[in-house]
Design a protein around this motif. Structure first.
Motif: not given
Lengths: 200, 229
Positions: B85-88, B109-113, B144-147
């Motif tokens: 999801e977007r969340g700037v 938050t990625n699909p893995q939470g 992507a980002g760092t999760c």
């Protein structure tokens, strides 16, 4: 003089007032054309040269200030416009008992003092002498305190301060009695004084 | 009626009115002149402002505002996860030392939470980056980002070094408890107060050797230190 005025009245000359917007001399000419009629108009209603003179000065000062608002083109229109100002000032004087001098003050015009020659001129032009008898009759219809104030001021030509001292009141009260009494008399003398414009 | 026929006071009144009329005409003339000059000045000002602002906008666009296509997906680094999801977080925005659009974070938050973070320049509410041609390219919606699990680690901190268009070192991350974060890069320590969601962004001019660089905060009464090098 009456002939020349009639000729002017009938003529369809362009408005001096409208042209005076850019020419100060033309405002002087405008004044010359109407000052006698305006001062007579006031004299026949207030019977007091000083008051008539102040009202005349304020009328022309307002005309000078407001001349850019004048939308007419002819002499008849400017005359109607000028006398509308005069009427308004007269009614304000009757209502408040004092003369409005705001426009004269705004324009920085110092009021000239009236001399014997000026007072005689105003009486003569207004035909006050011939009105005096009628004036005395009309006084009977006015409230006694107002009639006394008018008699002292107009017929005896005494100063407001002196009259006020006699009546043990203030000059302002005397002014109010005179102006309101004159307003009442106006109704009686109306036929004789309402013809100023027709005479002019 | 001529002035000669008027008595002295009425004649004097005429003179005074005429002088007042002359003053009035003079004042009106000066006002009209001033208005005319004012109009010219206004037009001149508008013209100069238009030229200056047009030039300024042109330069600014050349330096900062060129926009291109989104960053291609095949350039997304393998270790980064797709955004769910977007969340700037606009409140995380920090200025760039050279000006232009600020740096800001995207948190999602990625699909893995897991909590994921990304950083970029914030232009027109869009997070993106400038390439070597100074063209702004928006990060793709699925960028992507760092999760990591913020609950587990307590502090997520990432260092991002960009050699172009200007060399920059950006350290950004999330502190679970929102306590002050101390960032040390090349021996210089800065203390930041995290904003919304515990987010923080530190921007430094230059590309630094990250050996020994770290970020530290307090979580559950303990100091958490993350190595950035």
């Amino acid at each position: 003089m009456a002939e020349s005025r009639s000729a002017e009245r009938g003529a369809t000359r362009a408005s001096l007032l409208a042209r005076s917007v850019d020419d100060a001399a033309l405002f002087g000419t405008f004044y010359e054309h109407y000052v006698q009629r305006v001062s007579v108009y006031f004299m026949r209603r207030v019977f007091d040269p000083e008051i008539a003179f102040d009202l005349t000065a304020e009328t022309f000062a307002l005309a000078l200030e407001r001349r850019r608002q004048f939308r007419g083109d002819t002499a008849q229109e400017e005359q109607g416009w000028l006398f509308a100002i005069a009427r308004s000032l007269l009614h304000a004087y009757w209502r408040k008992g004092r003369i409005e001098r705001a426009a004269v003050a705004r324009l920085g015009i110092e009021r000239p003092s009236l001399g014997t020659e000026d007072i005689e001129y105003l009486h003569r032009q207004a035909g006050i002498e011939t009105l005096r008898e009628r004036l005395a009759e009309a006084l009977d219809a006015v409230r006694p305190d107002q009639a006394a104030a008018i008699r002292a001021r107009v017929l005896e030509e005494r100063g407001y301060a002196e009259i006020a001292a006699d009546f043990k009141t203030t000059p302002d009260v005397i002014r109010a009695r005179v102006s309101r009494g004159l307003r009442t008399m106006q109704a009686l003398l109306g036929n004789q004084v309402e013809d100023v414009l027709a005479d002019a | 009626m001529t002035p000669d026929e008027l008595p002295p006071a009425l004649r004097e009144l005429q003179d005074r009115l005429q002088r007042a009329a002359q003053r009035d005409i003079e004042i009106e003339r000066r006002v009209a002149e001033r208005v005319r000059r004012g109009r010219w000045r206004r037009w001149l000002l508008v013209a100069v402002a238009a030229i200056v602002s047009a030039g300024g906008v042109a330069v600014a666009q050349r330096v900062f505002d060129r926009k291109g296509a989104d960053v291609p997906r095949d350039r997304v680094r393998q270790e980064e996860s797709p955004a769910a999801e977007r969340g700037v977080i606009t409140t995380s925005a920090r200025p760039d030392p050279s000006g232009g659009p600020p740096w800001a974070m995207r948190v999602f938050t990625n699909p893995q939470g897991l909590e994921c973070i990304a950083v970029g320049r914030l232009l027109d509410a869009t997070l993106g980056a400038y390439d070597h041609t100074r063209t702004f390219r928006a990060l793709p919606a699925k960028f992507a980002g760092t999760c990591e699990s913020l609950t587990r680690v307590g502090l997520i901190a990432v260092a991002h070094r960009r050699p172009y268009p200007e060399p920059r070192t950006i350290v950004y991350g999330l502190a679970r408890e929102g306590r002050p974060v101390r960032i040390t890069v090349a021996g210089e320590t800065r203390t930041l107060q995290p904003g919304a969601f515990g987010s923080f962004v530190d921007v430094r001019a230059g590309v630094f050797d990250m050996a020994g660089a770290s970020a530290a905060t307090t979580v559950d009464g303990r100091t958490i230190r993350r190595r950035l090098g």
